[in-house]
Design an enzyme around this catalytic site. Sequence first.
Site, mmCIF file in Angstrom:
data_model
loop_
_atom_site.group_PDB
_atom_site.id
_atom_site.type_symbol
_atom_site.label_atom_id
_atom_site.label_comp_id
_atom_site.label_asym_id
_atom_site.label_seq_id
_atom_site.Cartn_x
_atom_site.Cartn_y
_atom_site.Cartn_z
ATOM 1 N NE ARG A 56 -44.592 5.525 -37.474
ATOM 2 C CZ ARG A 56 -45.331 5.051 -36.502
ATOM 3 N NH1 ARG A 56 -46.451 4.307 -37.019
ATOM 4 N NH2 ARG A 56 -44.821 4.942 -35.660
ATOM 5 C CB SER A 58 -8.788 -14.558 -47.888
ATOM 6 O OG SER A 58 -9.934 -14.127 -47.469
ATOM 7 C CG LEU A 91 -11.510 -21.436 -53.817
ATOM 8 C CD1 LEU A 91 -10.418 -22.245 -54.856
ATOM 9 C CD2 LEU A 91 -11.627 -19.967 -54.318
ATOM 10 N NE ARG A 106 -14.194 -11.548 -56.446
ATOM 11 C CZ ARG A 106 -12.794 -11.787 -56.317
ATOM 12 N NH1 ARG A 106 -12.139 -11.249 -56.936
ATOM 13 N NH2 ARG A 106 -12.113 -12.762 -55.294
ATOM 14 C CD GLN A 159 -31.858 4.287 -36.887
ATOM 15 O OE1 GLN A 159 -31.537 3.117 -36.841
ATOM 16 N NE2 GLN A 159 -32.172 5.068 -35.922
ATOM 17 C CD GLU A 193 -19.424 -15.338 -56.250
ATOM 18 O OE1 GLU A 193 -18.694 -14.950 -57.367
ATOM 19 O OE2 GLU A 193 -20.380 -16.135 -56.452
ATOM 20 N N GLY A 194 -15.094 -13.234 -52.276
ATOM 21 C CA GLY A 194 -13.823 -12.358 -51.815
ATOM 22 C C GLY A 194 -14.718 -11.295 -51.001
ATOM 23 C CB THR A 195 -13.741 -10.266 -47.561
ATOM 24 O OG1 THR A 195 -12.274 -10.105 -47.769
ATOM 25 C CG2 THR A 195 -14.047 -11.863 -46.937
ATOM 26 N N GLY A 205 -38.955 0.981 -35.176
ATOM 27 C CA GLY A 205 -39.591 -0.477 -34.620
ATOM 28 C C GLY A 205 -39.861 -1.336 -35.393
#
Length: 389
Positions: free
Chosen positions: A272, A136, A129, A247, A344, A371-373, A348
């Site tokens: 950890r 968009s 498309l 979607r 996060q 597929e559309g923002t 590291g």
Amino acid sequence: MAGNGLFPFTDEHESIRQAARNFAQKEIAPVAAEFDETGEFPSKTIKKMGELGFMGIEVPEEYGGAGMDTLAYVLALEEICKVDAAHGTIMSVNNSLFCNGIMKFGTEAQKQKYVVPVASGKAIGAYSLTEPMSGSDAGTMRSRAVRQGNEYIINGRKSWVTSAPVAEYIVLFTMTDPEKKHRGITAFLINASQPGFVRGKKEPKLGIRASATSEILFEDYHCPLEDRLGEEGEGFKIAMAVLDAGRIGIASQALGIAEAAYEASLAYAKEREAFGAKIGEFQGISFKIADMKTRIEAARLLVYNAALAKERAKKTGERFTSEAAMAKLFASETAMFAAHTAVQIHGGIGYSKELPVERYFRDAKITEIYEGTSEIQRMVISRMELGLR
Ligand SMILES: Cc1cc2nc3c(=O)[nH]c(=O)nc-3n(C[C@H](O)[C@H](O)[C@H](O)COP(=O)(O)OP(=O)(O)OC[C@H]3O[C@@H](n4cnc5c(N)ncnc54)[C@H](O)[C@@H]3O)c2cc1C
């Protein structure tokens, strides 16, 4: 986790979920990092997914598919994407954007010619498309199809076509009557081995790197009348209806990525240590775990709800536009949140290619774009709520 009583899961659903989970863990997990690094198309694993029926889950068996429902599709896609979103992208385009559109709008001959090879995993399908100057806002596309007798001559450049470097068949949307803008768009079925079809440059991407994406060019491509999908001017309606289904697939992909990020974070938070304690004992980390878990479970409800709405629509013909847009919007933002939080929590090592967490972070972003923002999903949902066109 799916069997919470709210959704009608059957033994068949459980078995496809298990099959997808086993395949993803045994066959995709060992190669995912390598294909992400090289950006090569994972032909072998995709072929095997075709043999397992994952490339046309909702397509009836007589057209080469697995003959299952939308819930089966989202459960399988979620499991694949939990291990590697790039494999999920290829799977979702074949299922939702290619086969689904032809099954809904195609003639019997088109289903035989195009759906059978793609749904059975023998060929790869694509959906085109977008253009360099039209994303968009599809009504501004510049590619053209001009009718000459019993064929159309197609010219122009399309961009960002998932699987285009390897696809045999493509659902193309192009302009037959530019004055009518989006009402002048028509859909065609393209055979990539015909003269006039040219594959363009492959895009170097941030994430889902094993899913090949490229431009495609049409240089006097002759498309026979029988390969027009739907009527002239119906292309935009077809493109949007296909995206409603697509979607839901992207929402399941996002759910899978979010779950992978969450599970890695949970395990790491338990193991950890810092300042003489497991990092999961610090409120700063444990609240992140709580937020990830809560958003993922909310996303899951929206995704499965949208799948059920699509399933109902097969009988009633009702639209499920809003359900699909809400599932995609929320699940994609959840995937981004979960992947960001997972890096996060890992500190590291979360930034290192030694763990897949940084890949989840890069892969999650695409679910907010294609597929559309997210902005377009908000437009779709709000327009329906406000009764605006
Ligand atoms: C990896 C990848 C794979 C893709 N695969 C395919 C594919 O297989 N087939 C295909 O056809 N396309 C594909 N696309 C294209 C994708 O669907 C588009 O990139 C997307 O729809 C956005 O279009 P655009 O990039 O032109 O951005 P634009 O439309 O130029 O938008 C730019 C920004 O403006 C915002 N914006 C635009 N209009 C509005 C508005 N009215 N209100 C508020 N904000 C607005 C957008 O949300 C975005 O943030 C793919 C893209 C990528 C990155």
